[in-house]
Design a protein around this motif. Structure first.
Motif, PDB file in Angstrom:
ATOM      1  N   MET A  94       0.846  -1.190   0.000  1.00 18.49           N
ATOM      2  CA  MET A  94       0.000   0.000   0.000  1.00 18.49           C
ATOM      3  C   MET A  94       0.883   1.242   0.000  1.00 18.49           C
ATOM      4  SD  MET A  94      -3.066  -1.244   0.039  1.00 18.49           S
ATOM      5  CE  MET A  94      -4.024   0.238   0.355  1.00 18.49           C
ATOM      6  N   LYS A  95       0.298   2.359  -0.459  1.00 22.77           N
ATOM      7  CA  LYS A  95       0.986   3.648  -0.453  1.00 22.77           C
ATOM      8  C   LYS A  95       0.116   4.666   0.258  1.00 22.77           C
ATOM      9  CE  LYS A  95      -0.063   6.846  -2.674  1.00 22.77           C
ATOM     10  NZ  LYS A  95      -0.590   7.985  -3.380  1.00 22.77           N
ATOM     11  N   GLU A  96       0.727   5.442   1.132  1.00 20.67           N
ATOM     12  CA  GLU A  96       0.055   6.576   1.750  1.00 20.67           C
ATOM     13  C   GLU A  96       0.826   7.826   1.372  1.00 20.67           C
ATOM     14  OE1 GLU A  96      -1.731   4.655   5.846  1.00 20.67           O
ATOM     15  OE2 GLU A  96       0.292   5.506   5.911  1.00 20.67           O
ATOM     16  N   ALA A  97       0.096   8.896   1.086  1.00 26.07           N
ATOM     17  CA  ALA A  97       0.712  10.182   0.761  1.00 26.07           C
ATOM     18  C   ALA A  97       0.309  11.201   1.821  1.00 26.07           C
ATOM     19  CB  ALA A  97       0.259  10.656  -0.619  1.00 26.07           C
ATOM     20  N   PHE A  98       1.290  12.004   2.242  1.00 27.86           N
ATOM     21  CA  PHE A  98       1.069  13.032   3.250  1.00 27.86           C
ATOM     22  C   PHE A  98       1.462  14.377   2.671  1.00 27.86           C
ATOM     23  CE2 PHE A  98       1.786   9.026   5.328  1.00 27.86           C
ATOM     24  CZ  PHE A  98       0.845   9.000   6.346  1.00 27.86           C
ATOM     25  N   LYS A  99       0.558  15.349   2.752  1.00 35.78           N
ATOM     26  CA  LYS A  99       0.820  16.668   2.174  1.00 35.78           C
ATOM     27  C   LYS A  99       1.926  17.382   2.954  1.00 35.78           C
ATOM     28  CE  LYS A  99      -2.896  18.850   4.786  1.00 35.78           C
ATOM     29  NZ  LYS A  99      -4.169  19.519   4.704  1.00 35.78           N
ATOM     30  N   PRO A 100       2.528  18.397   2.353  1.00 35.18           N
ATOM     31  CA  PRO A 100       3.572  19.148   3.045  1.00 35.18           C
ATOM     32  C   PRO A 100       3.088  19.646   4.408  1.00 35.18           C
ATOM     33  CG  PRO A 100       3.516  19.774   0.743  1.00 35.18           C
ATOM     34  CD  PRO A 100       2.311  18.894   0.990  1.00 35.18           C
ATOM     35  N   GLY A 101       3.924  19.470   5.414  1.00 33.24           N
ATOM     36  CA  GLY A 101       3.609  19.908   6.759  1.00 33.24           C
ATOM     37  C   GLY A 101       2.943  18.840   7.618  1.00 33.24           C
ATOM     38  N   ALA A 102       2.437  17.771   6.996  1.00 31.43           N
ATOM     39  CA  ALA A 102       1.789  16.699   7.748  1.00 31.43           C
ATOM     40  C   ALA A 102       2.845  15.713   8.251  1.00 31.43           C
ATOM     41  CB  ALA A 102       0.784  15.962   6.865  1.00 31.43           C
ATOM     42  N   SER A 103       2.539  15.070   9.360  1.00 34.06           N
ATOM     43  CA  SER A 103       3.448  14.048   9.876  1.00 34.06           C
ATOM     44  C   SER A 103       2.859  12.667   9.582  1.00 34.06           C
ATOM     45  CB  SER A 103       3.662  14.224  11.381  1.00 34.06           C
ATOM     46  OG  SER A 103       2.524  13.781  12.086  1.00 34.06           O
ATOM     47  N   LEU A 104       3.655  11.648   9.764  1.00 33.60           N
ATOM     48  CA  LEU A 104       3.205  10.279   9.506  1.00 33.60           C
ATOM     49  C   LEU A 104       2.156   9.810  10.509  1.00 33.60           C
ATOM     50  CD1 LEU A 104       6.562   8.541   8.512  1.00 33.60           C
ATOM     51  CD2 LEU A 104       4.725   9.325   7.012  1.00 33.60           C
ATOM     52  N   THR A 105       1.945  10.556  11.564  1.00 36.84           N
ATOM     53  CA  THR A 105       0.896  10.209  12.528  1.00 36.84           C
ATOM     54  C   THR A 105      -0.429  10.883  12.175  1.00 36.84           C
ATOM     55  OG1 THR A 105       1.590  11.982  14.015  1.00 36.84           O
ATOM     56  CG2 THR A 105       2.525   9.785  14.411  1.00 36.84           C
ATOM     57  N   ASP A 106      -0.406  11.812  11.213  1.00 38.25           N
ATOM     58  CA  ASP A 106      -1.634  12.451  10.732  1.00 38.25           C
ATOM     59  C   ASP A 106      -2.366  11.496   9.793  1.00 38.25           C
ATOM     60  OD1 ASP A 106      -1.032  14.817  12.077  1.00 38.25           O
ATOM     61  OD2 ASP A 106      -0.018  15.697  10.346  1.00 38.25           O
ATOM     62  N   LYS A 107      -3.617  11.822   9.510  1.00 42.87           N
ATOM     63  CA  LYS A 107      -4.374  11.041   8.530  1.00 42.87           C
ATOM     64  C   LYS A 107      -3.758  11.282   7.146  1.00 42.87           C
ATOM     65  CE  LYS A 107      -8.925  10.322   6.582  1.00 42.87           C
ATOM     66  NZ  LYS A 107     -10.309  10.753   6.497  1.00 42.87           N
ATOM     67  N   PRO A 108      -3.504  10.208   6.370  1.00 43.50           N
ATOM     68  CA  PRO A 108      -2.925  10.411   5.037  1.00 43.50           C
ATOM     69  C   PRO A 108      -3.862  11.216   4.136  1.00 43.50           C
ATOM     70  CG  PRO A 108      -2.957   8.071   5.635  1.00 43.50           C
ATOM     71  CD  PRO A 108      -3.730   8.798   6.675  1.00 43.50           C
ATOM     72  N   THR A 109      -3.275  11.996   3.255  1.00 42.40           N
ATOM     73  CA  THR A 109      -4.045  12.733   2.268  1.00 42.40           C
ATOM     74  C   THR A 109      -4.656  11.768   1.266  1.00 42.40           C
ATOM     75  OG1 THR A 109      -2.518  14.581   2.517  1.00 42.40           O
ATOM     76  CG2 THR A 109      -3.904  14.594   0.552  1.00 42.40           C
ATOM     77  N   ASN A 110      -3.940  10.678   1.001  1.00 43.09           N
ATOM     78  CA  ASN A 110      -4.385   9.687   0.024  1.00 43.09           C
ATOM     79  C   ASN A 110      -3.803   8.330   0.387  1.00 43.09           C
ATOM     80  OD1 ASN A 110      -3.244   8.254  -2.680  1.00 43.09           O
ATOM     81  ND2 ASN A 110      -5.308   9.016  -2.992  1.00 43.09           N
ATOM     82  N   THR A 111      -4.572   7.280   0.138  1.00 46.45           N
ATOM     83  CA  THR A 111      -4.105   5.907   0.298  1.00 46.45           C
ATOM     84  C   THR A 111      -4.503   5.126  -0.948  1.00 46.45           C
ATOM     85  OG1 THR A 111      -4.412   6.021   2.699  1.00 46.45           O
ATOM     86  CG2 THR A 111      -4.228   3.827   1.743  1.00 46.45           C
ATOM     87  N   SER A 112      -3.570   4.331  -1.459  1.00 44.91           N
ATOM     88  CA  SER A 112      -3.869   3.512  -2.633  1.00 44.91           C
ATOM     89  C   SER A 112      -2.924   2.319  -2.653  1.00 44.91           C
ATOM     90  CB  SER A 112      -3.721   4.331  -3.926  1.00 44.91           C
ATOM     91  OG  SER A 112      -2.403   4.825  -4.061  1.00 44.91           O
ATOM     92  N   GLY A 113      -3.129   1.434  -3.599  1.00 45.89           N
ATOM     93  CA  GLY A 113      -2.252   0.284  -3.745  1.00 45.89           C
ATOM     94  C   GLY A 113      -0.907   0.693  -4.308  1.00 45.89           C
ATOM     95  N   ALA A 114       0.063  -0.180  -4.139  1.00 45.57           N
ATOM     96  CA  ALA A 114       1.407   0.033  -4.686  1.00 45.57           C
ATOM     97  C   ALA A 114       1.893  -1.297  -5.230  1.00 45.57           C
ATOM     98  CB  ALA A 114       2.357   0.533  -3.604  1.00 45.57           C
ATOM     99  N   SER A 115       2.614  -1.257  -6.320  1.00 48.67           N
ATOM    100  CA  SER A 115       3.167  -2.513  -6.858  1.00 48.67           C
ATOM    101  C   SER A 115       4.618  -2.291  -7.270  1.00 48.67           C
ATOM    102  CB  SER A 115       2.342  -3.031  -8.028  1.00 48.67           C
ATOM    103  OG  SER A 115       2.288  -2.078  -9.076  1.00 48.67           O
ATOM    104  N   LYS A 116       5.432  -3.280  -6.952  1.00 45.78           N
ATOM    105  CA  LYS A 116       6.845  -3.219  -7.292  1.00 45.78           C
ATOM    106  C   LYS A 116       7.042  -3.788  -8.686  1.00 45.78           C
ATOM    107  CE  LYS A 116      11.371  -3.971  -5.355  1.00 45.78           C
ATOM    108  NZ  LYS A 116      12.147  -4.591  -4.308  1.00 45.78           N
ATOM    109  N   LYS A 117       7.792  -3.055  -9.498  1.00 47.98           N
ATOM    110  CA  LYS A 117       8.097  -3.505 -10.849  1.00 47.98           C
ATOM    111  C   LYS A 117       9.409  -4.265 -10.840  1.00 47.98           C
ATOM    112  CE  LYS A 117       7.188  -0.612 -14.163  1.00 47.98           C
ATOM    113  NZ  LYS A 117       7.217   0.567 -15.025  1.00 47.98           N
ATOM    114  N   ASP A 118       9.526  -5.233 -11.699  1.00 52.98           N
ATOM    115  CA  ASP A 118      10.795  -5.992 -11.786  1.00 52.98           C
ATOM    116  C   ASP A 118      11.799  -5.282 -12.633  1.00 52.98           C
ATOM    117  OD1 ASP A 118       9.972  -8.075 -10.162  1.00 52.98           O
ATOM    118  OD2 ASP A 118       8.952  -9.047 -11.830  1.00 52.98           O
TER     119      ASP A 118
END
Length: 118
Positions: A94-118
């Protein structure tokens, strides 16, 4: 008495090495190319290099930053001020994005899937 103490020291040193190796293995899981979605749902590619640098395509521009493994997740600090966190949840990433000024303990601005490419 001295031998018992030496055994304890050796056992402690061995555990420290194993702990260090497990951290580098986790970090190694995150190195490479990732396909992520931005906050608008548009796909972009992020590359996490072994030297701790990150780069990503975002629309027509490139963004750069640094990353490190923190608590079982890759945390990317982009030069744009945004922070991205990639982590494993169950059998997927999964990926979470945090807007400028937000900390990792804040609610993420966006959450979505993530996939690793070979």
């Amino acid at each position: 008495m001295m031998r018992a103490r030496l055994r304890k020291v050796a056992a402690f040193a061995g555990m420290a090495v194993l702990i260090g190796l497990s951290g580098s293995v986790l970090a190694g899981d995150f190195e490479g190319k990732w396909l992520l979605d931005d906050t608008s749902g548009n796909p972009f590619e992020a590359v996490l290099s072994s030297d701790g640098t990150a780069s990503g395509t975002h629309g027509d521009s490139m963004k750069h930053g640094t990353w490190k493994e923190e608590n079982g997740a890759a945390v990317i600090h982009w030069n744009t001020g945004w922070t991205t966190r990639i982590f494993k949840q169950g059998n997927k990433y999964m990926k979470e994005a945090f807007k400028p000024g937000a900390s990792l303990t804040d609610k993420p601005t966006n959450t979505s899937g993530a996939s690793k490419k070979d």
